[in-house]
Design an enzyme around this catalytic site. Structure first.
Site, PDB file in Angstrom:
ATOM      1  N   MET A  81      69.422  56.467 102.827  1.00 38.37           N
ATOM      2  CA  MET A  81      69.175  57.856 102.455  1.00 38.37           C
ATOM      3  C   MET A  81      68.246  57.971 101.245  1.00 38.37           C
ATOM      4  O   MET A  81      67.962  56.998 100.560  1.00 38.37           O
ATOM      5  CB  MET A  81      70.503  58.553 102.160  1.00 38.37           C
ATOM      6  CG  MET A  81      71.451  58.611 103.348  1.00 38.37           C
ATOM      7  SD  MET A  81      73.018  59.419 102.973  1.00 38.37           S
ATOM      8  CE  MET A  81      72.491  61.123 102.718  1.00 38.37           C
ATOM      9  N   HIS A  82      67.819  59.196 100.993  1.00 36.90           N
ATOM     10  CA  HIS A  82      67.177  59.635  99.745  1.00 36.90           C
ATOM     11  C   HIS A  82      65.739  59.161  99.549  1.00 36.90           C
ATOM     12  O   HIS A  82      65.067  59.609  98.626  1.00 36.90           O
ATOM     13  CB  HIS A  82      67.982  59.204  98.514  1.00 36.90           C
ATOM     14  CG  HIS A  82      69.451  59.473  98.576  1.00 36.90           C
ATOM     15  ND1 HIS A  82      69.967  60.712  98.892  1.00 36.90           N
ATOM     16  CD2 HIS A  82      70.511  58.659  98.386  1.00 36.90           C
ATOM     17  CE1 HIS A  82      71.287  60.645  98.871  1.00 36.90           C
ATOM     18  NE2 HIS A  82      71.639  59.416  98.580  1.00 36.90           N
ATOM     19  N   ASP A 238      72.986  56.763 106.495  1.00 32.58           N
ATOM     20  CA  ASP A 238      73.732  55.539 106.770  1.00 32.58           C
ATOM     21  C   ASP A 238      75.243  55.695 106.657  1.00 32.58           C
ATOM     22  O   ASP A 238      76.002  55.181 107.501  1.00 32.58           O
ATOM     23  CB  ASP A 238      73.234  54.384 105.905  1.00 32.58           C
ATOM     24  CG  ASP A 238      73.124  54.727 104.425  1.00 32.58           C
ATOM     25  OD1 ASP A 238      73.575  55.817 103.999  1.00 32.58           O
ATOM     26  OD2 ASP A 238      72.569  53.898 103.678  1.00 32.58           O
TER      27      ASP A 238
END
Length: 487
Positions: A81-82, A238
């Protein structure tokens, strides 16, 4: 009819084939070029590395399971992520992706919250350096020529989706980790976007994780022998994908992950933020469901670090600790080697050993590391409870679960039974494949995403509860004292 799950990690890609009953048919992995750290606290990766690893993993499945791969009707994606993947004209990658564990944008976080006092209320989360929006604020300030060229910002798995389908699309769970999403409304927030100088035009289209996001391009379908339309699901970040794989989609169901980072995850029926405790409150990968996470940035990575500096293997250190274990030791370890998220939101925090003596050896230090991670998970449980959350069922996943001692420390400190699933893969690739199944067939996520059988239940050691409560209070007192000295 089969289904393919693709789990995109920073170290590589895993591809998993399942049949309509959810049974695993085959898997393949391919390594990616490791992230680079151009400066202290930075972490970057070339998006093309994920794509190359994705193609390599699926090509391996084509060689080992050609008939099963040819029967694929649905594909699901999971990913770290991110990450800020910046695209310009014609979807040109403008710079290396700034990853989830990059801490350069701490100043921008403070500036964003000052510019929009309602930020936490809309996003349901604190502005943290790990999130995507502060990274874009940093680019806007420090790399203005790149920012001027920006057309789209995609998360890592959305970039892989773009190359598979030609579509700019993101699912709700991953989008919730950008700090641009109104998490309660499950929609982009114009106010949050404006803080970083962006609009909806810079964002991908949003879908639920179990819905279709597009179809696989014909040339890739031909490459892998697939016929007919192949649906690509929205997928999941995830951790939400791992929850789909482990079956934690109903309120109160959760898992504790002892991986490189650590996660205490619980599914919620409603949006339940606790920004004071640095809880992550995100959309789940399925409709009308949310989840909370406490995130520990260095879980098994803490033991990896100790292994690296002592020249011993991680498993050997864990074995040494277990062989001499008889309760809390004199040493205490703060596992903030890469900063910390929950509950401190402190990207610049650093790890510490306290209480070392002439008699301290690697076994005792390894025990202290494992206890420190268990205490960090206890911190997460505490602030989840502050948000009114009760975890009714908890399963354990990740490489750290191979240590019986670590599981015992977790159960004792969380004061609840922890189930260890029967042997099998219940991670992000399985969750992604299940989402692909739902998107392609219309099957109900509640029917598809069941919990696996449990082979072992680890109960708290009540004889050690009081001693660990005392040690935990000492652990909690150390962070503010040490950080005050470090300032």
């Amino acid at each position: 009819m089969t289904f393919l799950g693709i789990d995109i990690g920073t170290s590589g890609v895993k591809a998993l084939l399942i049949d309509a009953s959810g049974k695993a048919l085959g898997e393949a992995t391919a390594a990616a070029v490791e992230p680079t750290r151009p400066h202290p606290g930075w972490s970057e990766q070339n998006p093309q590395d994920w794509w190359a690893a994705t193609l390599a993993a699926i090509d391996k499945l084509h060689q080992s399971h050609p008939q099963a791969l040819a029967a694929v009707k649905g594909i699901g994606l999971s990913g770290h992520m991110h990450g800020a993947t910046l695209l310009g004209a014609n979807d040109e990658v403008l710079r290396p992706c700034i990853l989830w564990n990059d801490g350069r944008s701490a100043a921008e976080c403070a500036e964003m919250e000052a510019a929009l006092p309602s930020l936490r209320d809309i996003a349901g989360n604190i502005a943290m350096a790990g999130f995507t929006a502060p990274k874009m604020a940093w680019v806007r300030k420090h790399e203005p020529e790149i920012f001027k060229k920006l057309k789209k910002v995609l998360l890592p798995k959305a970039y892989v989706r773009l190359l598979l389908t030609g579509e700019h699309v993101e699912d709700m769970s991953d989008a919730a980790g950008t700090l641009w999403l109104d998490v309660a409304k499950r929609d982009w927030s114009d106010e949050l976007l404006a803080v970083t100088g962006l609009t909806r035009e810079h964002m991908p289209r949003l879908v639920e994780g179990s819905q279709s996001s597009g179809q696989l391009k014909a040339d890739y379908a031909a490459r892998w022998g697939m016929t007919g339309p192949v649906i690509v699901a929205g997928g999941a970040g995830d951790n939400a994908a791992a929850a789909c794989g482990i079956g934690a989609i109903r309120p109160g169901e959760g898992f504790v992950s002892l991986g490189t980072s650590g996660v205490l995850f619980v599914s919620n029926a409603k949006f339940s933020p606790n920004t004071n405790g640095a809880v992550h409150a995100f959309c789940h990968a399925i409709p009308n469901t949310w989840h909370q996470m406490g995130v520990v940035l260095s879980a098994t990575d803490s033991l990896n670090w100790l292994a690296r500096i002592t020249g011993k293997k991680q498993a050997a250190l864990a074995g040494e600790a277990e062989a001499q274990f008889n309760g809390p030791g004199g040493e205490i370890f703060l596992p903030y080697l890469s900063g910390e998220r929950t509950p401190h939101n402190a990207p610049k925090a650093r790890g510490s050993f306290v209480g070392l003596s002439q008699s301290s050896d690697t076994a005792q230090m390894a025990q202290a590391v494992m206890e420190g991670v268990a205490f960090a998970m206890r911190d997460s449980q505490r602030v989840l409870a502050d948000a009114g959350t009760n975890i009714s069922r908890l399963l354990a996943v990740g490489g750290g679960t191979r240590s019986a001692l670590w599981l015992k420390l977790l159960a004792t400190n969380l004061n609840m039974e922890i189930g260890l699933p029967a042997d099998g893969d219940f991670g992000g690739a399985l969750g992604a494949a299940r989402l692909g199944l739902c998107a392609a067939t219309g099957a109900s996520p509640a029917e598809v995403m069941t919990m696996p059988p449990v082979k072992t239940v680890i109960a708290p050691d009540t004889k050690l509860s009081a001693a660990y409560s005392e040690q935990y209070e000492r652990y909690r007192a150390l962070f503010p004292a040490i950080e005050e000295i470090r300032q």
